[in-house]
Design a protein around this motif. Structure first.
Motif, mmCIF file in Angstrom:
data_model
loop_
_atom_site.group_PDB
_atom_site.id
_atom_site.type_symbol
_atom_site.label_atom_id
_atom_site.label_comp_id
_atom_site.label_asym_id
_atom_site.label_seq_id
_atom_site.Cartn_x
_atom_site.Cartn_y
_atom_site.Cartn_z
ATOM 1 N N UNK A 19 -18.069 19.649 54.274
ATOM 2 C CA UNK A 19 -17.615 18.337 53.990
ATOM 3 C C UNK A 19 -16.791 18.461 52.621
ATOM 4 N N UNK A 20 -16.940 19.283 51.668
ATOM 5 C CA UNK A 20 -16.304 19.385 50.707
ATOM 6 C C UNK A 20 -14.956 19.908 50.873
ATOM 7 N N UNK A 21 -14.838 20.781 51.820
ATOM 8 C CA UNK A 21 -13.445 21.602 52.046
ATOM 9 C C UNK A 21 -12.641 20.451 52.919
ATOM 10 N N UNK A 22 -13.339 19.804 53.709
ATOM 11 C CA UNK A 22 -12.650 18.768 54.596
ATOM 12 C C UNK A 22 -11.867 17.519 53.478
ATOM 13 N N UNK A 23 -12.780 17.255 52.433
ATOM 14 C CA UNK A 23 -12.153 16.254 51.369
ATOM 15 C C UNK A 23 -11.052 16.886 50.705
ATOM 16 N N UNK A 24 -10.963 18.327 50.482
ATOM 17 C CA UNK A 24 -10.094 18.873 50.061
ATOM 18 C C UNK A 24 -8.700 18.806 50.835
ATOM 19 N N UNK A 25 -8.910 19.011 52.037
ATOM 20 C CA UNK A 25 -7.740 19.038 53.080
ATOM 21 C C UNK A 25 -7.294 17.648 53.278
ATOM 22 N N UNK A 26 -7.914 16.769 53.208
ATOM 23 C CA UNK A 26 -7.531 15.407 53.649
ATOM 24 C C UNK A 26 -6.327 14.805 52.497
ATOM 25 N N UNK A 27 -6.572 15.307 51.554
ATOM 26 C CA UNK A 27 -5.520 14.884 50.684
ATOM 27 C C UNK A 27 -4.120 15.110 51.014
ATOM 28 N N UNK A 28 -3.929 16.095 51.874
ATOM 29 C CA UNK A 28 -2.571 16.311 52.695
ATOM 30 C C UNK A 28 -2.465 15.129 53.750
#
Length: 104
Positions: A19-28
């Motif tokens: 979930x944390x990695x997803x939130x980092x990727x969703x910034x793009x």
């Protein structure tokens, strides 16, 4: 902690790392438009997280209840042993008192 509990927390931790990695990727924003077709899957993934939390709460409650039952049984056993020891001491006092009574 037993092996099952460690495995459970590993899965729980992996879920949160994902979930944390997803939130980092969703910034793009371009990545967000690519995964838009998969957005329906996210409700199932988040529901899985809720199920994990509920399972942990229930598991903890069950373990707490089992521990309380074991504690109550041990307390009862300790009280029974104390009562037996007291009875043995009283019997010993009575037999000692009978032996030391003066004979006329």
């Amino acid at each position: 902690m037993n092996k099952k509990r460690i495995i459970f927390y590993l899965v729980f931790g992996a879920f949160h790392i994902g979930a944390f990695i997803f939130t980092l990727l969703i910034q793009d924003f371009s990545f967000l438009t690519k995964i838009f077709s998969y957005i329906g899957l996210f409700k199932y993934i988040t529901f899985f997280g809720i199920v994990l939390i509920a399972a942990d709460v229930i598991w903890s409650w069950i373990l707490s209840r089992e521990n309380q039952k074991e504690k109550d049984a041990l307390t009862h056993e300790l009280n029974m042993l104390k009562a037996k020891l007291f009875d043995l001491q009283e019997t010993a006092k009575d037999s000692n008192a009978a032996k030391t009574t003066p004979k006329n």
